[in-house]
Design an enzyme around this catalytic site. Structure first.
Site, mmCIF file in Angstrom:
data_model
loop_
_atom_site.group_PDB
_atom_site.id
_atom_site.type_symbol
_atom_site.label_atom_id
_atom_site.label_comp_id
_atom_site.label_asym_id
_atom_site.label_seq_id
_atom_site.Cartn_x
_atom_site.Cartn_y
_atom_site.Cartn_z
ATOM 1 N N GLY A 100 1.755 -7.922 -62.310
ATOM 2 C CA GLY A 100 2.935 -7.183 -61.869
ATOM 3 C C GLY A 100 3.140 -5.852 -62.583
ATOM 4 O O GLY A 100 3.792 -4.959 -62.047
ATOM 5 N N GLU A 141 -0.675 -6.460 -56.940
ATOM 6 C CA GLU A 141 0.701 -6.574 -56.446
ATOM 7 C C GLU A 141 1.246 -5.193 -56.113
ATOM 8 O O GLU A 141 1.723 -4.500 -56.987
ATOM 9 C CB GLU A 141 1.575 -7.257 -57.485
ATOM 10 N N TYR A 259 10.536 -19.475 -65.830
ATOM 11 C CA TYR A 259 11.546 -18.538 -66.321
ATOM 12 C C TYR A 259 12.630 -18.436 -65.265
ATOM 13 O O TYR A 259 12.463 -18.915 -64.133
ATOM 14 C CB TYR A 259 10.937 -17.149 -66.607
ATOM 15 N N TRP A 348 3.913 -19.772 -63.749
ATOM 16 C CA TRP A 348 3.919 -18.554 -64.561
ATOM 17 C C TRP A 348 5.092 -18.694 -65.493
ATOM 18 O O TRP A 348 6.225 -18.782 -64.997
ATOM 19 C CB TRP A 348 4.063 -17.309 -63.677
#
Ligand SMILES: *[C@@H]1O[C@H](CO)[C@@H](O)[C@H](O)[C@H]1NC(C)=O
Ligand SMILES: *[C@@H]1O[C@H](CO)[C@@H](O)[C@H](O)[C@H]1NC(C)=O
Length: 368
Positions: A100, A141, A259, A348
């Protein structure tokens, strides 16, 4: 003539056996990414809870179009596989490229010409072999034009051909090839190159998260909802779009986050989904690892809610509101992946877990 035919048939058989071996070898992917940026020590990863680990991220050098690893990361990347094999000798590792925070335009430029694609492909294979990874994972991405989607398809087809050639010429089993792709088979209005994805990749990692976050949503929301009635934004909608587009379910790996995101509520008494907010809370972008969220809950005696319709957790205390995946969400998603015949799941990222709570819950839910 006959000898030529026999050797041709042998070659075909050889290729077929290798492909068969590689596809039956991956009958499940119970995976997580390790993020170098997290500074979580590789030697602390409980690799016994996973079948595959992704080492993230190698970089694309925009000058040479080669895959490189920064000198700061080289010591951990070059020993990654050996280190995680100590707790799980059969763990499979993949070197993940991009991510990202990388520049999508560098990937677009690399993919736009045959010569630059070749630099990328050859260097990726060399790097994976020299560091001892079992595969490569592309995290571009995102391709943002129709031409870039077409070029992604060319890149994947050429990558597969090179990986197979390298395997045949060295007599080793081929490197695995995967890619982390958008939650759905279209990136907004752009369709992914489905045929190339289907032909070239061993599987795809479906990034079914980041649906709501304080940087792009001024209301609270389930960041990684499995279902989201009345909207098109959910993991289930994404998975169904990939299947409808033609990717078999057993090539799909469902992603979920370790997260969450924290928002500042406008009104402490309005604390459900889609409540007005004034921006991020706690951290600059509002992102917090699961371990940090659990600390926040215990320190503030925050109220915890699990919404089983949406499959998302949230908690709030005063004007702080955090959307995330706790064990209920994770185990429901793992069951969803298993029940729908998906290849598996990935998280992730591994360093954001809290004492292996989520990794363990996921692993136990899938079973052996
Ligand atoms: C929140 O975002 C929506 C959609 O972009 C916009 O229509 C609305 O005015 C925004 N509300 C506030 C309070 O900023
Ligand atoms: C779960 O969230 C949805 C979407 O906001 C909402 O319609 C539903 O009432 C919630 N369920 C519960 C039990 O709060």
């Amino acid at each position: 003539m006959a000898a030529k035919l026999v050797s041709f048939l042998l070659l075909i058989t050889f290729h077929f056996l290798f492909r068969l071996q590689s596809s039956t070898g991956q009958n499940v992917v119970r995976a997580a990414y390790w993020s170098a940026g997290s500074e979580f020590p590789v030697s602390d990863i409980d690799s016994s809870l996973f079948t595959h680990l992704f080492c993230a991220f190698a970089d694309l050098d925009p000058q040479t179009n080669q895959v490189t690893v920064s000198s700061a990361n080289q010591p951990r990347f070059s020993t990654f596989t050996d280190t995680v094999q100590q707790k799980n000798p059969s763990i499979v590792t993949l070197l993940s490229i991009g991510g990202g925070n990388s520049r999508a335009s560098d990937f677009a430029s690399m993919a736009s010409q045959a010569t630059t694609r070749k630099s990328f492909i050859d260097s990726s294979i060399n790097l994976a072999r020299s560091y001892g990874f079992h595969g490569l994972d592309l995290d571009w991405e995102y391709p943002s034009t129709a031409t870039e989607m077409t070029n992604l398809g060319l890149l994947l087809n050429e990558w597969r051909a090179s990986v197979d050639d390298e395997s045949a010429s060295t007599g080793t089993s081929p490197l695995l090839l995967s890619a982390a792709l958008f939650r759905s088979s279209d990136y907004y209005t752009l369709d992914y190159p489905i045929q190339a994805i289907e032909n070239s990749l061993d599987w795809i990692n479906v990034m079914a998260y980041d649906f709501y976050g304080p940087r792009w949503s001024n209301v609270t929301g389930p960041p990684a909802a499995l279902y989201n009635p009345g909207t098109q934004v959910s993991g289930d909608q994404g998975i169904r779009s990939w299947i409808q587009a033609g990717i078999p379910s057993n090539k799909l790996v469902l992603g979920f986050p370790f997260y969450g995101y924290a928002w500042r509520l406008v009104d402490a008494n309005n604390h459900g989904f889609f409540a007005p907010t004034s921006g991020p809370a706690i951290s600059q972008d509002g992102d917090l690892g699961y371990g940090q969220i659990k600390d926040f809950i215990s320190q503030n005696s925050a109220t915890e809610v699990y919404n089983s319709t949406v499959v998302s957790n949230y908690c709030y205390s005063g004007t702080t509101w955090i959307g995330f995946d706790d064990t209920q969400s994770i185990t429901t998603k793992v069951s969803y992946a298993k029940d729908n015949g998906l290849l598996g799941y990935f998280a992730w990222h591994v360093g954001a877990d809290d004492g292996w709570t989520l990794s363990q819950a996921a692993s136990e839910t899938w079973g052996s």
